[in-house]
Design an enzyme around this catalytic site. Structure first.
Site, PDB file in Angstrom:
ATOM      1  N   ASN A   1      47.808  43.868  33.134  1.00  0.00           N
ATOM      2  CA  ASN A   1      47.682  42.627  32.362  1.00  0.00           C
ATOM      3  C   ASN A   1      49.065  42.048  32.152  1.00  0.00           C
ATOM      4  O   ASN A   1      50.045  42.784  32.055  1.00  0.00           O
ATOM      5  CB  ASN A   1      47.031  42.918  31.002  1.00  0.00           C
ATOM      6  CG  ASN A   1      46.843  41.651  30.176  1.00  0.00           C
ATOM      7  OD1 ASN A   1      46.434  40.612  30.709  1.00  0.00           O
ATOM      8  ND2 ASN A   1      47.150  41.718  28.891  1.00  0.00           N
TER       9      ASN A   1
ATOM     10  N   HIS B   1      51.231  39.592  29.536  1.00  0.00           N
ATOM     11  CA  HIS B   1      51.141  39.079  28.174  1.00  0.00           C
ATOM     12  C   HIS B   1      52.440  38.342  27.821  1.00  0.00           C
ATOM     13  O   HIS B   1      53.537  38.847  28.088  1.00  0.00           O
ATOM     14  CB  HIS B   1      50.899  40.231  27.189  1.00  0.00           C
ATOM     15  CG  HIS B   1      50.716  39.737  25.790  1.00  0.00           C
ATOM     16  ND1 HIS B   1      49.573  39.079  25.375  1.00  0.00           N
ATOM     17  CD2 HIS B   1      51.546  39.763  24.727  1.00  0.00           C
ATOM     18  CE1 HIS B   1      49.709  38.735  24.111  1.00  0.00           C
ATOM     19  NE2 HIS B   1      50.896  39.145  23.688  1.00  0.00           N
TER      20      HIS B   1
ATOM     21  N   SER C   1      55.651  40.528  29.228  1.00  0.00           N
ATOM     22  CA  SER C   1      55.447  41.951  29.514  1.00  0.00           C
ATOM     23  C   SER C   1      54.269  42.119  30.463  1.00  0.00           C
ATOM     24  O   SER C   1      53.293  41.366  30.389  1.00  0.00           O
ATOM     25  CB  SER C   1      55.112  42.731  28.231  1.00  0.00           C
ATOM     26  OG  SER C   1      56.041  42.472  27.212  1.00  0.00           O
TER      27      SER C   1
ATOM     28  N   ASP D   1      46.201  44.220  24.378  1.00  0.00           N
ATOM     29  CA  ASP D   1      47.616  44.084  24.779  1.00  0.00           C
ATOM     30  C   ASP D   1      48.412  45.351  24.449  1.00  0.00           C
ATOM     31  O   ASP D   1      49.615  45.269  24.158  1.00  0.00           O
ATOM     32  CB  ASP D   1      48.270  42.857  24.103  1.00  0.00           C
ATOM     33  CG  ASP D   1      47.504  41.579  24.375  1.00  0.00           C
ATOM     34  OD1 ASP D   1      47.057  41.385  25.510  1.00  0.00           O
ATOM     35  OD2 ASP D   1      47.348  40.774  23.439  1.00  0.00           O
TER      36      ASP D   1
HETATM   37  C1  GAR Z   1      49.642  33.465  30.381  1.00  0.00           C
HETATM   38  O1  GAR Z   1      50.735  33.031  29.610  1.00  0.00           O
HETATM   39  C2  GAR Z   1      49.322  34.920  30.096  1.00  0.00           C
HETATM   40  O2  GAR Z   1      50.457  35.689  29.830  1.00  0.00           O
HETATM   41  C3  GAR Z   1      48.455  34.793  28.874  1.00  0.00           C
HETATM   42  O3  GAR Z   1      47.624  33.698  29.152  1.00  0.00           O
HETATM   43  C4  GAR Z   1      48.367  32.763  29.931  1.00  0.00           C
HETATM   44  C5  GAR Z   1      47.524  32.332  31.104  1.00  0.00           C
HETATM   45  O4  GAR Z   1      48.138  31.305  31.836  1.00  0.00           O
HETATM   46  N1  GAR Z   1      47.725  36.002  28.627  1.00  0.00           N
HETATM   47  C6  GAR Z   1      47.493  36.501  27.416  1.00  0.00           C
HETATM   48  O5  GAR Z   1      47.806  35.930  26.402  1.00  0.00           O
HETATM   49  C7  GAR Z   1      46.782  37.838  27.400  1.00  0.00           C
HETATM   50  N2  GAR Z   1      46.754  38.399  26.090  1.00  0.00           N
HETATM   51  P1  GAR Z   1      47.626  30.945  33.286  1.00  0.00           P
HETATM   52  O6  GAR Z   1      46.106  30.773  33.173  1.00  0.00           O
HETATM   53  O7  GAR Z   1      48.305  29.633  33.610  1.00  0.00           O
HETATM   54  O8  GAR Z   1      48.006  32.050  34.215  1.00  0.00           O
END
Ligand code: GAR
Length: 219
Positions: free
Chosen positions: A109, A111, A138, A147
């Site tokens: 994942n 984050h 991360s 997470d």
């Molecule tokens: C990203 O910033 C990712 O790190 C976050 O969602 C966003 C998705 O962006 N994930 C989390 O917060 C997981 N807990 P994207 O759809 O443009 O890849």
């Protein structure tokens, strides 16, 4: 012809910019994005997958009465792509313990924070509100905690005086698009493994906060 032997299935819920980065850098990094699984039919990431010719399956959580049946359908959709690795990229559903235990060491994942700080949502806003001077991204193996699994790698940026939520989100996204394909490439090359006592890269056990990867210039 060189055939990438590591099949990656990417799970998304929305925009899919990390999916795009994973697709764009797959050849260079030695893996193949075999499929996309998404829980929201309106997710923009589905258009990205279609444009790249990557097959996508929608498993809508609303169609299932509980987490177990949703997880079961999700796993079926994932398994159909015969993945070596499952990469969560903005997948905003919590996976049940049975799913996570069954797939341990095969799910990553990303984050948007320097874990273990700022798990959960709205990390950029919370970092600004707390007056943090550093922020980052991360990548971790997924376990039952939100997470919370063993950290593989982090990259950091300094929070600037003039940063707001939008600018910080943009800069962290650029960090993410650099780091996630790189870490996926390590896994594909057999360099990265989760063992009972921690995360190993090139046979060396990483510290609890993972390896610190340099921030690419210009972010
Ligand atoms: C990203 O910033 C990712 O790190 C976050 O969602 C966003 C998705 O962006 N994930 C989390 O917060 C997981 N807990 P994207 O759809 O443009 O890849």
């Amino acid at each position: 012809m060189f055939v990438n032997s590591c099949n990656v299935v990417v799970l998304i819920s929305g925009n899919g910019s990390n999916l795009q980065a994973l697709i764009d850098q797959s050849e260079n990094r030695g893996y193949r994005v075999a499929g996309v699984v998404c829980n929201d039919p309106a997710a923009f990431g589905l258009q990205r997958a279609a444009k790249a010719g990557v097959p996508a399956v929608i498993v809508e959580h609303r169609d299932f009465p509980d987490r177990e049946t949703f997880d079961h359908a999700l796993l079926e959709a994932i398994d159909a792509f015969a993945p070596d690795l499952i990469a969560l990229a903005g997948f905003m559903r919590i996976l049940g313990p049975a799913f996570v235990q069954e797939q341990a060491g095969r799910i990553l994942n990303i984050h948007p924070s320097l874990l273990p700080k700022y798990t959960g949502m709205h990390t950029h806003r919370r970092v600004l509100e707390a007056g943090e001077r550093e922020h980052g991204v991360s990548i971790h193996f997924v376990n039952e905690e939100l997470d919370g699994g063993p950290i593989v790698a982090r990259s950091r940026i300094a929070v600037r005086e003039e940063d707001d939520e939008e600018s910080l989100t943009g800069r962290v996204h650029r960090l993410e698009h650099d780091l996630y394909p790189r870490v996926t490439g390590w896994f594909a090359a057999g360099r990265l493994r989760l063992r009972d006592d921690g995360v190993y890269l090139d046979g060396n056990r990483l510290p609890a906060t993972g390896i610190e990867e340099a921030t690419p210039p210009g972010i």
